[in-house]
Design a protein around this motif. Structure first.
Motif, PDB file in Angstrom:
ATOM      1  N   GLU A   1      -2.906 -33.696  43.209  1.00 47.23           N
ATOM      2  CA  GLU A   1      -3.249 -34.132  41.857  1.00 47.23           C
ATOM      3  C   GLU A   1      -4.691 -33.794  41.495  1.00 47.23           C
ATOM      4  O   GLU A   1      -4.983 -33.423  40.353  1.00 47.23           O
ATOM      5  CB  GLU A   1      -2.994 -35.637  41.706  1.00 47.23           C
ATOM      6  N   VAL A   2      -5.606 -33.935  42.455  1.00 47.95           N
ATOM      7  CA  VAL A   2      -7.014 -33.622  42.183  1.00 47.95           C
ATOM      8  C   VAL A   2      -7.164 -32.132  41.862  1.00 47.95           C
ATOM      9  O   VAL A   2      -7.865 -31.747  40.926  1.00 47.95           O
ATOM     10  CB  VAL A   2      -7.905 -34.007  43.384  1.00 47.95           C
TER      11      VAL A   2
ATOM     12  N   ILE B   1     -20.590 -21.574  40.500  1.00 49.39           N
ATOM     13  CA  ILE B   1     -19.236 -22.144  40.498  1.00 49.39           C
ATOM     14  C   ILE B   1     -19.278 -23.505  39.823  1.00 49.39           C
ATOM     15  O   ILE B   1     -20.048 -24.381  40.206  1.00 49.39           O
ATOM     16  CB  ILE B   1     -18.688 -22.270  41.938  1.00 49.39           C
ATOM     17  N   ASP B   2     -18.430 -23.710  38.816  1.00 50.41           N
ATOM     18  CA  ASP B   2     -18.427 -24.965  38.059  1.00 50.41           C
ATOM     19  C   ASP B   2     -17.682 -26.078  38.775  1.00 50.41           C
ATOM     20  O   ASP B   2     -18.081 -27.250  38.704  1.00 50.41           O
ATOM     21  CB  ASP B   2     -17.776 -24.739  36.685  1.00 50.41           C
ATOM     22  N   LEU B   3     -16.568 -25.722  39.432  1.00 52.56           N
ATOM     23  CA  LEU B   3     -15.693 -26.727  40.045  1.00 52.56           C
ATOM     24  C   LEU B   3     -15.378 -26.337  41.483  1.00 52.56           C
ATOM     25  O   LEU B   3     -14.923 -25.213  41.734  1.00 52.56           O
ATOM     26  CB  LEU B   3     -14.382 -26.840  39.260  1.00 52.56           C
ATOM     27  N   SER B   4     -15.608 -27.244  42.408  1.00 58.41           N
ATOM     28  CA  SER B   4     -15.241 -27.024  43.811  1.00 58.41           C
ATOM     29  C   SER B   4     -14.284 -28.136  44.222  1.00 58.41           C
ATOM     30  O   SER B   4     -14.583 -29.322  44.061  1.00 58.41           O
ATOM     31  CB  SER B   4     -16.479 -27.045  44.710  1.00 58.41           C
ATOM     32  N   VAL B   5     -13.121 -27.740  44.763  1.00 57.79           N
ATOM     33  CA  VAL B   5     -12.064 -28.705  45.065  1.00 57.79           C
ATOM     34  C   VAL B   5     -11.655 -28.562  46.527  1.00 57.79           C
ATOM     35  O   VAL B   5     -11.343 -27.459  46.985  1.00 57.79           O
ATOM     36  CB  VAL B   5     -10.826 -28.481  44.174  1.00 57.79           C
ATOM     37  N   VAL B   6     -11.660 -29.675  47.257  1.00 59.06           N
ATOM     38  CA  VAL B   6     -11.118 -29.713  48.619  1.00 59.06           C
ATOM     39  C   VAL B   6      -9.673 -30.189  48.517  1.00 59.06           C
ATOM     40  O   VAL B   6      -9.404 -31.304  48.054  1.00 59.06           O
ATOM     41  CB  VAL B   6     -11.937 -30.647  49.526  1.00 59.06           C
TER      42      VAL B   6
ATOM     43  N   LYS C   1     -21.401 -28.585  30.608  1.00 59.26           N
ATOM     44  CA  LYS C   1     -20.274 -27.813  30.066  1.00 59.26           C
ATOM     45  C   LYS C   1     -18.938 -28.359  30.563  1.00 59.26           C
ATOM     46  O   LYS C   1     -17.972 -28.469  29.788  1.00 59.26           O
ATOM     47  CB  LYS C   1     -20.418 -26.344  30.463  1.00 59.26           C
ATOM     48  N   VAL C   2     -18.850 -28.677  31.855  1.00 56.12           N
ATOM     49  CA  VAL C   2     -17.609 -29.227  32.401  1.00 56.12           C
ATOM     50  C   VAL C   2     -17.313 -30.576  31.763  1.00 56.12           C
ATOM     51  O   VAL C   2     -16.159 -30.881  31.402  1.00 56.12           O
ATOM     52  CB  VAL C   2     -17.695 -29.350  33.940  1.00 56.12           C
ATOM     53  N   ALA C   3     -18.361 -31.414  31.598  1.00 53.99           N
ATOM     54  CA  ALA C   3     -18.176 -32.719  30.953  1.00 53.99           C
ATOM     55  C   ALA C   3     -17.699 -32.549  29.509  1.00 53.99           C
ATOM     56  O   ALA C   3     -16.879 -33.328  29.016  1.00 53.99           O
ATOM     57  CB  ALA C   3     -19.484 -33.509  30.990  1.00 53.99           C
TER      58      ALA C   3
ATOM     59  N   ILE D   1     -19.626 -34.333  37.657  1.00 49.80           N
ATOM     60  CA  ILE D   1     -20.491 -34.316  38.831  1.00 49.80           C
ATOM     61  C   ILE D   1     -19.671 -34.316  40.119  1.00 49.80           C
ATOM     62  O   ILE D   1     -20.051 -33.682  41.107  1.00 49.80           O
ATOM     63  CB  ILE D   1     -21.458 -35.541  38.791  1.00 49.80           C
ATOM     64  N   SER D   2     -18.526 -34.985  40.096  1.00 47.76           N
ATOM     65  CA  SER D   2     -17.700 -35.070  41.308  1.00 47.76           C
ATOM     66  C   SER D   2     -17.180 -33.707  41.750  1.00 47.76           C
ATOM     67  O   SER D   2     -16.810 -33.534  42.907  1.00 47.76           O
ATOM     68  CB  SER D   2     -16.525 -36.018  41.080  1.00 47.76           C
ATOM     69  N   TYR D   3     -17.149 -32.742  40.832  1.00 41.93           N
ATOM     70  CA  TYR D   3     -16.637 -31.411  41.181  1.00 41.93           C
ATOM     71  C   TYR D   3     -17.748 -30.466  41.634  1.00 41.93           C
ATOM     72  O   TYR D   3     -17.448 -29.315  41.999  1.00 41.93           O
ATOM     73  CB  TYR D   3     -15.920 -30.788  39.980  1.00 41.93           C
ATOM     74  N   ARG D   4     -19.008 -30.901  41.624  1.00 39.99           N
ATOM     75  CA  ARG D   4     -20.083 -30.042  42.098  1.00 39.99           C
ATOM     76  C   ARG D   4     -20.046 -29.972  43.607  1.00 39.99           C
ATOM     77  O   ARG D   4     -19.840 -30.961  44.305  1.00 39.99           O
ATOM     78  CB  ARG D   4     -21.461 -30.579  41.670  1.00 39.99           C
ATOM     79  N   ARG D   5     -20.262 -28.769  44.155  1.00 43.75           N
ATOM     80  CA  ARG D   5     -20.285 -28.582  45.607  1.00 43.75           C
ATOM     81  C   ARG D   5     -21.631 -29.088  46.127  1.00 43.75           C
ATOM     82  O   ARG D   5     -22.685 -28.715  45.644  1.00 43.75           O
ATOM     83  CB  ARG D   5     -20.102 -27.100  45.933  1.00 43.75           C
TER      84      ARG D   5
END
Length: 502
Positions: A208-209, A391-396, A474-476, A497-501
Protein backbone atom coordinates in the motif's frame (compact mmCIF):
# COMPACT_ATOMS: atom_id res chain seq x y z
CA UNK A 1 16.86 30.69 -61.49
CA UNK A 2 13.95 29.13 -59.61
CA UNK A 3 13.68 28.11 -55.96
CA UNK A 4 11.46 25.84 -53.88
CA UNK A 5 11.88 24.89 -50.26
CA UNK A 6 12.56 21.58 -48.59
CA UNK A 7 14.12 20.56 -45.26
CA UNK A 8 16.60 18.25 -43.59
CA UNK A 9 17.48 17.22 -40.05
CA UNK A 10 19.96 18.82 -37.70
CA UNK A 11 19.71 16.61 -34.62
CA UNK A 12 15.97 16.05 -34.18
CA UNK A 13 14.96 19.50 -35.42
CA UNK A 14 14.29 20.42 -39.04
CA UNK A 15 16.26 23.06 -40.91
CA UNK A 16 14.88 24.76 -44.02
CA UNK A 17 16.79 24.04 -47.23
CA UNK A 18 16.35 26.26 -50.32
CA UNK A 19 16.56 24.15 -53.49
CA UNK A 20 17.86 26.46 -56.24
CA UNK A 21 18.27 25.48 -59.88
CA UNK A 22 19.87 26.85 -63.02
CA UNK A 23 19.66 25.43 -66.57
CA UNK A 24 22.38 26.98 -68.71
CA UNK A 25 23.91 26.37 -72.13
CA UNK A 26 26.84 23.98 -72.26
CA UNK A 27 27.64 20.31 -72.36
CA UNK A 28 24.66 18.38 -70.88
CA UNK A 29 25.28 17.57 -67.22
CA UNK A 30 23.42 17.16 -63.94
CA UNK A 31 25.14 18.19 -60.70
CA UNK A 32 24.04 18.73 -57.09
CA UNK A 33 26.10 20.91 -54.74
CA UNK A 34 25.67 21.80 -51.08
CA UNK A 35 26.94 18.94 -48.87
CA UNK A 36 24.45 16.39 -50.21
CA UNK A 37 24.44 12.81 -48.94
CA UNK A 38 24.61 9.71 -51.14
CA UNK A 39 20.80 9.35 -51.03
CA UNK A 40 20.49 12.84 -52.53
CA UNK A 41 23.16 12.43 -55.23
CA UNK A 42 21.48 9.17 -56.30
CA UNK A 43 18.32 11.17 -56.95
CA UNK A 44 19.80 12.24 -60.31
CA UNK A 45 18.98 8.83 -61.77
CA UNK A 46 15.52 8.74 -60.18
CA UNK A 47 14.68 12.20 -61.52
CA UNK A 48 15.92 11.39 -65.05
CA UNK A 49 13.95 8.14 -65.21
CA UNK A 50 10.78 9.74 -63.78
CA UNK A 51 10.86 12.52 -66.39
CA UNK A 52 11.47 10.19 -69.33
CA UNK A 53 8.82 7.70 -68.16
CA UNK A 54 6.19 10.45 -68.23
CA UNK A 55 7.05 11.77 -71.72
CA UNK A 56 8.79 14.87 -70.41
CA UNK A 57 11.80 15.93 -72.46
CA UNK A 58 14.95 15.99 -70.40
CA UNK A 59 16.62 19.30 -71.34
CA UNK A 60 20.03 19.02 -73.05
CA UNK A 61 21.52 21.69 -70.81
CA UNK A 62 23.93 22.10 -67.94
CA UNK A 63 21.67 21.53 -64.91
CA UNK A 64 22.93 22.61 -61.48
CA UNK A 65 21.12 22.37 -58.17
CA UNK A 66 22.24 24.17 -55.02
CA UNK A 67 20.98 23.02 -51.62
CA UNK A 68 21.41 26.08 -49.42
CA UNK A 69 22.81 26.76 -46.86
CA UNK A 70 25.86 24.98 -48.23
CA UNK A 71 27.54 24.38 -44.83
CA UNK A 72 24.58 22.30 -43.56
CA UNK A 73 24.86 18.55 -44.23
CA UNK A 74 21.72 17.24 -45.98
CA UNK A 75 20.33 13.74 -46.08
CA UNK A 76 17.17 11.92 -47.17
CA UNK A 77 15.28 11.18 -50.37
CA UNK A 78 12.66 13.93 -49.88
CA UNK A 79 14.48 16.25 -52.35
CA UNK A 80 13.59 14.21 -55.46
CA UNK A 81 10.27 15.90 -56.21
CA UNK A 82 11.70 19.40 -55.66
CA UNK A 83 14.43 18.90 -58.25
CA UNK A 84 12.14 17.28 -60.83
CA UNK A 85 9.62 20.14 -60.57
CA UNK A 86 12.31 22.80 -60.89
CA UNK A 87 13.45 21.21 -64.16
CA UNK A 88 9.90 20.93 -65.53
CA UNK A 89 8.79 24.42 -64.48
CA UNK A 90 11.99 26.24 -65.39
CA UNK A 91 10.36 28.06 -68.31
CA UNK A 92 6.99 28.63 -66.58
CA UNK A 93 6.41 32.12 -65.16
CA UNK A 94 5.27 31.21 -61.63
CA UNK A 95 6.67 31.94 -58.18
CA UNK A 96 7.45 28.76 -56.23
CA UNK A 97 9.55 30.26 -53.42
CA UNK A 98 6.79 29.95 -50.78
CA UNK A 99 6.15 26.26 -51.48
CA UNK A 100 7.64 23.42 -49.47
CA UNK A 101 7.96 20.31 -51.65
CA UNK A 102 8.63 16.83 -50.24
CA UNK A 103 8.64 13.45 -51.94
CA UNK A 104 10.71 10.55 -53.20
CA UNK A 105 10.24 9.67 -56.85
CA UNK A 106 9.78 6.20 -58.26
CA UNK A 107 11.29 5.38 -61.65
CA UNK A 108 7.79 5.62 -63.15
CA UNK A 109 7.19 9.12 -61.77
CA UNK A 110 5.10 8.06 -58.78
CA UNK A 111 5.55 10.09 -55.57
CA UNK A 112 6.39 7.80 -52.66
CA UNK A 113 5.92 8.21 -48.92
CA UNK A 114 8.95 8.77 -46.70
CA UNK A 115 8.52 7.82 -43.03
CA UNK A 116 10.75 10.75 -42.01
CA UNK A 117 8.38 13.37 -43.46
CA UNK A 118 6.08 13.54 -40.45
CA UNK A 119 8.70 14.56 -37.81
CA UNK A 120 10.40 16.81 -40.37
CA UNK A 121 7.22 18.77 -41.18
CA UNK A 122 6.06 18.78 -37.54
CA UNK A 123 9.34 20.38 -36.50
CA UNK A 124 8.93 23.05 -39.20
CA UNK A 125 5.34 23.70 -38.05
CA UNK A 126 6.40 24.02 -34.41
CA UNK A 127 8.95 26.63 -35.48
CA UNK A 128 6.32 28.49 -37.53
CA UNK A 129 8.31 28.09 -40.77
CA UNK A 130 5.78 26.32 -43.02
CA UNK A 131 2.28 27.22 -44.20
CA UNK A 132 1.71 25.08 -47.32
CA UNK A 133 3.39 21.98 -48.69
CA UNK A 134 3.25 19.56 -51.60
CA UNK A 135 3.52 16.04 -50.16
CA UNK A 136 2.95 12.38 -51.15
CA UNK A 137 -0.73 11.43 -51.11
CA UNK A 138 0.04 8.40 -48.90
CA UNK A 139 1.33 10.70 -46.14
CA UNK A 140 -1.83 12.81 -45.84
CA UNK A 141 -3.45 10.78 -43.05
CA UNK A 142 -0.47 11.23 -40.72
CA UNK A 143 0.19 14.82 -41.73
CA UNK A 144 -3.45 15.83 -41.13
CA UNK A 145 -2.70 15.87 -37.39
CA UNK A 146 -0.29 18.80 -37.81
CA UNK A 147 -2.09 22.15 -37.31
CA UNK A 148 -1.87 25.34 -39.38
CA UNK A 149 -0.40 23.79 -42.53
CA UNK A 150 -2.19 23.40 -45.90
CA UNK A 151 -1.20 20.07 -47.50
CA UNK A 152 -1.57 19.27 -51.20
CA UNK A 153 -1.29 15.52 -51.79
CA UNK A 154 0.01 14.19 -55.11
CA UNK A 155 0.27 10.62 -56.40
CA UNK A 156 2.61 11.29 -59.32
CA UNK A 157 4.73 13.90 -61.03
CA UNK A 158 1.97 15.00 -63.43
CA UNK A 159 -0.35 15.96 -60.55
CA UNK A 160 2.41 17.96 -58.88
CA UNK A 161 3.07 19.92 -62.10
CA UNK A 162 -0.64 20.74 -62.52
CA UNK A 163 -0.95 22.07 -58.97
CA UNK A 164 2.07 24.37 -59.24
CA UNK A 165 1.10 25.59 -62.73
CA UNK A 166 -2.47 26.43 -61.65
CA UNK A 167 -2.12 27.20 -57.96
CA UNK A 168 -5.32 29.27 -57.69
CA UNK A 169 -7.46 26.38 -59.00
CA UNK A 170 -6.54 23.87 -56.30
CA UNK A 171 -7.63 23.62 -52.66
CA UNK A 172 -5.70 21.79 -49.90
CA UNK A 173 -6.29 18.03 -49.97
CA UNK A 174 -7.23 17.65 -46.30
CA UNK A 175 -8.67 19.40 -43.32
CA UNK A 176 -7.11 19.15 -39.89
CA UNK A 177 -8.31 15.97 -38.16
CA UNK A 178 -9.15 15.71 -34.48
CA UNK A 179 -7.53 13.41 -31.92
CA UNK A 180 -10.22 10.81 -31.16
CA UNK A 181 -9.74 10.22 -27.42
CA UNK A 182 -11.56 11.37 -24.27
CA UNK A 183 -10.55 14.91 -23.38
CA UNK A 184 -11.35 18.06 -21.46
CA UNK A 185 -10.53 21.72 -22.03
CA UNK A 186 -9.00 24.15 -19.53
CA UNK A 187 -7.86 27.69 -20.39
CA UNK A 188 -8.22 27.07 -24.16
CA UNK A 189 -5.97 24.00 -24.00
CA UNK A 190 -7.38 20.52 -24.58
CA UNK A 191 -5.96 17.50 -22.72
CA UNK A 192 -6.39 13.88 -23.87
CA UNK A 193 -6.22 10.57 -22.02
CA UNK A 194 -6.93 6.86 -22.49
CA UNK A 195 -9.19 4.56 -20.48
CA UNK A 196 -7.49 1.27 -21.41
CA UNK A 197 -5.26 -0.35 -18.79
CA UNK A 198 -3.33 -3.27 -20.25
CA UNK A 199 -1.52 -3.72 -16.94
CA UNK A 200 -3.59 -3.04 -13.83
CA UNK A 201 -2.63 -2.09 -10.28
CA UNK A 202 -5.34 -4.49 -9.08
CA UNK A 203 -2.78 -7.25 -9.76
CA UNK A 204 -0.41 -5.79 -7.15
CA UNK A 205 -1.43 -7.24 -3.78
CA UNK A 206 -0.44 -5.41 -0.63
CA UNK A 207 2.35 -2.83 -0.97
CA UNK A 208 0.00 0.00 0.00
CA UNK A 209 2.83 2.43 0.79
CA UNK A 210 4.47 1.77 -2.59
CA UNK A 211 1.18 2.18 -4.46
CA UNK A 212 0.47 5.44 -2.63
CA UNK A 213 3.93 6.70 -3.58
CA UNK A 214 3.35 5.58 -7.19
CA UNK A 215 0.08 7.55 -7.26
CA UNK A 216 1.86 10.69 -6.02
CA UNK A 217 4.72 10.19 -8.50
CA UNK A 218 2.25 9.84 -11.40
CA UNK A 219 0.12 12.84 -10.41
CA UNK A 220 3.09 15.22 -10.13
CA UNK A 221 5.63 13.51 -12.42
CA UNK A 222 8.02 13.03 -9.50
CA UNK A 223 11.16 10.88 -9.70
CA UNK A 224 10.89 7.74 -7.57
CA UNK A 225 13.06 4.82 -6.41
CA UNK A 226 11.67 1.48 -5.18
CA UNK A 227 13.91 -0.59 -2.92
CA UNK A 228 13.00 -4.11 -1.85
CA UNK A 229 13.65 -7.82 -1.98
CA UNK A 230 13.54 -9.67 -5.32
CA UNK A 231 9.98 -10.44 -6.44
CA UNK A 232 8.25 -7.97 -4.10
CA UNK A 233 6.65 -6.05 -7.00
CA UNK A 234 9.05 -3.23 -7.91
CA UNK A 235 8.96 -3.83 -11.66
CA UNK A 236 5.21 -4.59 -11.57
CA UNK A 237 4.47 -1.18 -10.11
CA UNK A 238 6.90 0.59 -12.45
CA UNK A 239 5.35 -0.95 -15.58
CA UNK A 240 1.83 -0.05 -14.43
CA UNK A 241 2.69 3.59 -13.70
CA UNK A 242 2.56 4.35 -17.42
CA UNK A 243 -1.20 3.81 -17.52
CA UNK A 244 -2.07 6.33 -14.77
CA UNK A 245 0.07 9.27 -15.88
CA UNK A 246 -1.51 12.72 -16.43
CA UNK A 247 -3.35 13.54 -19.68
CA UNK A 248 -1.40 14.95 -22.62
CA UNK A 249 -1.94 18.14 -24.60
CA UNK A 250 -2.21 18.00 -28.41
CA UNK A 251 1.33 19.36 -28.82
CA UNK A 252 2.71 16.66 -26.50
CA UNK A 253 0.91 13.95 -28.51
CA UNK A 254 2.40 15.29 -31.75
CA UNK A 255 5.89 15.43 -30.21
CA UNK A 256 5.44 11.89 -28.92
CA UNK A 257 4.52 10.73 -32.44
CA UNK A 258 7.66 12.45 -33.79
CA UNK A 259 9.82 10.47 -31.35
CA UNK A 260 8.06 7.23 -32.37
CA UNK A 261 9.01 7.88 -36.00
CA UNK A 262 12.61 8.72 -35.06
CA UNK A 263 12.99 5.28 -33.48
CA UNK A 264 11.50 3.55 -36.53
CA UNK A 265 7.88 3.00 -35.39
CA UNK A 266 4.62 4.12 -36.98
CA UNK A 267 3.19 7.17 -35.17
CA UNK A 268 0.23 6.20 -32.98
CA UNK A 269 -1.06 9.72 -32.11
CA UNK A 270 -2.33 8.33 -28.80
CA UNK A 271 -2.14 10.05 -25.39
CA UNK A 272 -0.15 7.10 -24.00
CA UNK A 273 3.15 8.33 -22.66
CA UNK A 274 6.30 6.45 -23.67
CA UNK A 275 8.30 4.20 -21.35
CA UNK A 276 11.98 3.45 -21.94
CA UNK A 277 13.68 0.66 -20.03
CA UNK A 278 17.37 0.41 -21.05
CA UNK A 279 19.41 -2.56 -19.80
CA UNK A 280 22.16 -1.83 -17.30
CA UNK A 281 24.76 -2.95 -19.87
CA UNK A 282 23.68 -0.20 -22.31
CA UNK A 283 26.37 2.20 -23.46
CA UNK A 284 26.48 5.91 -22.69
CA UNK A 285 25.76 6.75 -26.35
CA UNK A 286 22.67 4.51 -26.50
CA UNK A 287 21.22 6.06 -23.33
CA UNK A 288 22.12 9.71 -23.84
CA UNK A 289 22.58 9.83 -27.61
CA UNK A 290 25.63 10.70 -29.61
CA UNK A 291 27.89 9.14 -32.19
CA UNK A 292 31.27 10.08 -33.62
CA UNK A 293 29.93 11.89 -36.70
CA UNK A 294 26.35 12.88 -35.96
CA UNK A 295 24.72 13.32 -32.54
CA UNK A 296 21.67 11.03 -32.59
CA UNK A 297 18.96 10.86 -29.95
CA UNK A 298 19.21 8.27 -27.16
CA UNK A 299 16.83 6.63 -24.68
CA UNK A 300 16.80 9.70 -22.40
CA UNK A 301 15.56 11.91 -25.25
CA UNK A 302 13.06 9.29 -26.47
CA UNK A 303 11.58 9.18 -22.94
CA UNK A 304 10.60 12.86 -23.17
CA UNK A 305 7.14 13.42 -21.59
CA UNK A 306 7.19 9.76 -20.48
CA UNK A 307 8.99 7.34 -18.17
CA UNK A 308 12.66 6.40 -17.98
CA UNK A 309 12.88 3.17 -15.95
CA UNK A 310 16.21 1.84 -14.66
CA UNK A 311 15.77 -1.66 -13.25
CA UNK A 312 18.65 -2.97 -11.10
CA UNK A 313 19.69 0.65 -10.64
CA UNK A 314 23.06 0.16 -8.84
CA UNK A 315 24.30 -2.08 -11.67
CA UNK A 316 24.33 0.84 -14.12
CA UNK A 317 27.78 2.34 -14.58
CA UNK A 318 28.82 5.27 -12.43
CA UNK A 319 29.24 7.45 -15.51
CA UNK A 320 25.65 6.79 -16.65
CA UNK A 321 24.14 7.54 -13.23
CA UNK A 322 26.14 10.73 -12.75
CA UNK A 323 25.35 11.90 -16.28
CA UNK A 324 21.63 11.57 -15.48
CA UNK A 325 21.87 14.39 -12.97
CA UNK A 326 21.74 17.22 -15.55
CA UNK A 327 18.66 16.03 -17.51
CA UNK A 328 16.87 15.17 -14.24
CA UNK A 329 17.47 18.73 -13.07
CA UNK A 330 17.13 20.75 -16.29
CA UNK A 331 14.76 18.66 -18.41
CA UNK A 332 17.14 18.66 -21.38
CA UNK A 333 20.19 16.80 -22.63
CA UNK A 334 23.08 18.48 -24.46
CA UNK A 335 25.40 16.53 -26.74
CA UNK A 336 28.55 18.19 -28.06
CA UNK A 337 30.60 16.68 -30.86
CA UNK A 338 33.19 18.11 -33.24
CA UNK A 339 30.66 18.12 -36.10
CA UNK A 340 27.52 19.04 -34.17
CA UNK A 341 26.14 20.40 -30.94
CA UNK A 342 22.58 19.29 -30.22
CA UNK A 343 20.11 19.87 -27.38
CA UNK A 344 17.18 17.49 -26.85
CA UNK A 345 14.21 18.00 -24.49
CA UNK A 346 14.23 15.33 -21.77
CA UNK A 347 11.37 15.95 -19.34
CA UNK A 348 10.86 12.44 -18.03
CA UNK A 349 9.62 10.69 -14.91
CA UNK A 350 12.56 8.69 -13.61
CA UNK A 351 11.83 5.35 -11.92
CA UNK A 352 14.58 3.31 -10.30
CA UNK A 353 14.29 -0.19 -8.83
CA UNK A 354 16.99 -1.75 -6.66
CA UNK A 355 17.64 -4.53 -4.19
CA UNK A 356 18.75 -3.61 -0.65
CA UNK A 357 22.02 -5.53 -1.06
CA UNK A 358 23.88 -7.58 -3.72
CA UNK A 359 22.16 -10.85 -2.78
CA UNK A 360 18.79 -9.11 -2.29
CA UNK A 361 17.87 -10.69 1.06
CA UNK A 362 18.79 -7.90 3.51
CA UNK A 363 15.16 -6.89 4.14
CA UNK A 364 13.71 -10.40 3.81
CA UNK A 365 12.33 -11.78 7.06
CA UNK A 366 12.64 -15.41 5.91
CA UNK A 367 15.96 -15.53 4.08
CA UNK A 368 19.43 -14.87 5.37
CA UNK A 369 21.56 -12.15 3.77
CA UNK A 370 24.87 -13.54 2.47
CA UNK A 371 26.56 -10.14 2.00
CA UNK A 372 29.26 -8.66 4.19
CA UNK A 373 28.97 -5.11 5.53
CA UNK A 374 31.65 -4.01 3.08
CA UNK A 375 29.77 -5.50 0.10
CA UNK A 376 26.54 -3.80 1.17
CA UNK A 377 28.36 -0.49 1.60
CA UNK A 378 29.98 -0.73 -1.83
CA UNK A 379 26.61 -1.62 -3.37
CA UNK A 380 24.91 1.44 -1.87
CA UNK A 381 27.86 3.73 -2.65
CA UNK A 382 27.16 3.26 -6.37
CA UNK A 383 24.41 5.89 -5.91
CA UNK A 384 25.94 9.26 -5.01
CA UNK A 385 24.28 11.82 -2.75
CA UNK A 386 23.91 14.40 -5.58
CA UNK A 387 22.08 11.77 -7.65
CA UNK A 388 19.82 10.73 -4.76
CA UNK A 389 19.11 14.38 -3.95
CA UNK A 390 17.28 14.59 -7.30
CA UNK A 391 14.92 11.78 -6.32
CA UNK A 392 11.59 13.04 -4.95
CA UNK A 393 10.25 9.79 -3.49
CA UNK A 394 12.14 6.84 -2.00
CA UNK A 395 10.11 3.78 -1.01
CA UNK A 396 11.22 0.66 0.88
CA UNK A 397 8.94 -2.17 -0.27
CA UNK A 398 7.27 -4.48 2.23
CA UNK A 399 7.75 -8.24 2.39
CA UNK A 400 5.31 -10.28 0.31
CA UNK A 401 2.58 -11.95 2.38
CA UNK A 402 0.12 -14.61 1.22
CA UNK A 403 -2.68 -12.73 2.99
CA UNK A 404 -2.10 -9.50 1.03
CA UNK A 405 -5.24 -8.20 -0.69
CA UNK A 406 -5.75 -6.12 -3.81
CA UNK A 407 -6.88 -2.52 -3.23
CA UNK A 408 -6.96 0.23 -5.84
CA UNK A 409 -7.28 -0.53 -9.54
CA UNK A 410 -5.52 1.47 -12.26
CA UNK A 411 -8.87 2.95 -13.29
CA UNK A 412 -9.46 4.37 -9.80
CA UNK A 413 -5.90 5.66 -9.49
CA UNK A 414 -5.99 7.24 -12.94
CA UNK A 415 -9.23 9.02 -12.06
CA UNK A 416 -7.52 10.56 -9.04
CA UNK A 417 -4.55 11.64 -11.19
CA UNK A 418 -6.85 13.25 -13.77
CA UNK A 419 -8.79 15.11 -11.06
CA UNK A 420 -5.53 16.36 -9.52
CA UNK A 421 -4.37 17.48 -12.98
CA UNK A 422 -7.62 19.42 -13.54
CA UNK A 423 -7.31 20.96 -10.06
CA UNK A 424 -3.74 22.15 -10.80
CA UNK A 425 -4.54 23.53 -14.25
CA UNK A 426 -7.57 25.48 -13.02
CA UNK A 427 -5.41 27.50 -10.65
CA UNK A 428 -3.39 28.64 -13.67
CA UNK A 429 -0.40 26.33 -13.33
CA UNK A 430 1.31 25.53 -16.63
CA UNK A 431 3.88 22.84 -15.81
CA UNK A 432 3.42 19.64 -13.84
CA UNK A 433 4.35 19.90 -10.17
CA UNK A 434 7.78 18.25 -10.45
CA UNK A 435 8.83 20.76 -13.14
CA UNK A 436 7.72 23.91 -11.30
CA UNK A 437 10.19 26.81 -11.36
CA UNK A 438 11.21 28.70 -8.24
CA UNK A 439 8.69 31.41 -9.13
CA UNK A 440 5.89 28.85 -9.48
CA UNK A 441 6.85 27.22 -6.16
CA UNK A 442 6.54 30.58 -4.46
CA UNK A 443 3.20 31.22 -6.17
CA UNK A 444 1.49 27.84 -5.82
CA UNK A 445 3.16 25.98 -2.92
CA UNK A 446 1.53 27.98 -0.13
CA UNK A 447 2.04 26.39 3.31
CA UNK A 448 -0.12 27.18 6.32
CA UNK A 449 1.64 28.23 9.54
CA UNK A 450 1.73 24.71 11.04
CA UNK A 451 3.10 23.16 7.82
CA UNK A 452 5.78 25.85 7.61
CA UNK A 453 6.84 25.08 11.18
CA UNK A 454 7.09 21.34 10.41
CA UNK A 455 9.18 22.03 7.29
CA UNK A 456 11.55 24.27 9.27
CA UNK A 457 12.02 21.52 11.86
CA UNK A 458 12.72 18.97 9.12
CA UNK A 459 15.32 21.24 7.52
CA UNK A 460 17.12 21.53 10.85
CA UNK A 461 16.86 17.87 11.84
CA UNK A 462 17.61 16.22 8.50
CA UNK A 463 19.93 18.94 7.14
CA UNK A 464 17.93 19.25 3.92
CA UNK A 465 19.58 21.00 0.96
CA UNK A 466 17.88 23.81 -0.94
CA UNK A 467 17.02 21.32 -3.69
CA UNK A 468 15.55 18.90 -1.13
CA UNK A 469 13.41 21.64 0.41
CA UNK A 470 11.95 22.54 -2.99
CA UNK A 471 11.29 18.89 -3.79
CA UNK A 472 9.48 18.41 -0.47
CA UNK A 473 7.31 21.43 -1.29
CA UNK A 474 6.52 20.09 -4.77
CA UNK A 475 5.60 16.62 -3.47
CA UNK A 476 3.44 18.20 -0.74
CA UNK A 477 1.73 20.28 -3.46
CA UNK A 478 0.88 17.08 -5.36
CA UNK A 479 -0.47 15.40 -2.20
CA UNK A 480 -2.65 18.48 -1.58
CA UNK A 481 -3.85 18.38 -5.21
CA UNK A 482 -4.95 14.76 -4.78
CA UNK A 483 -7.09 15.97 -1.86
CA UNK A 484 -8.17 19.12 -3.77
CA UNK A 485 -6.70 21.40 -1.11
CA UNK A 486 -5.52 24.88 -2.09
CA UNK A 487 -3.28 25.19 0.99
CA UNK A 488 -0.54 22.74 1.92
CA UNK A 489 -1.17 21.74 5.52
CA UNK A 490 0.73 19.76 8.16
CA UNK A 491 -0.31 16.25 7.03
CA UNK A 492 0.70 16.98 3.43
CA UNK A 493 4.17 18.18 4.40
CA UNK A 494 4.67 15.29 6.84
CA UNK A 495 3.84 12.71 4.17
CA UNK A 496 6.16 14.43 1.69
CA UNK A 497 9.02 14.40 4.21
CA UNK A 498 8.42 10.72 4.94
CA UNK A 499 9.37 9.88 1.34
CA UNK A 500 12.76 11.63 1.49
CA UNK A 501 15.73 9.24 1.53
CA UNK A 502 17.71 9.66 4.76
Amino acid sequence: MKTVRCATYEGIEAKVVDVESTLTKGLPSFSIVGMASTAITESKERVKSALLSNDFTFPPKRITFLLAPSELAKSGSQFDLSMALLILLNAVDTDLSEWFVFGELGLDGSVKENIQLYPLILSLANQGLISKALVPYESLEKLSKIPNVAFYGVKNLNEAVEILKNQENFEPSIQKSEIAYPSYEIANERYYYMKEYDEDFIDVRGQEVAKRAALIAAAGFHNIIFEGSPGCGKSMIASRLRYILPPMSASEILDNAKLEVLQGDEPSFSPRRAIKNPHHTSTMASIFGGGSHKAKIGEVGLANNGILFFDELPHFSKNVLESLREPMQDGKIRISRVNSKVEYPAKFLFIGAMNPCPCGNLLDAHRECRCSDLEIQRYKNRLSDPFLDRIDLSVVMQNVNVDDKASYSSKEMHKMVVEAHIFAKRRGQISLNAAMSDKEIEQYCTLDAEAQSVLSMAVERFKLTFRSIKKVQKVARTIADLEKSQLIDKKHILEAISYRRR
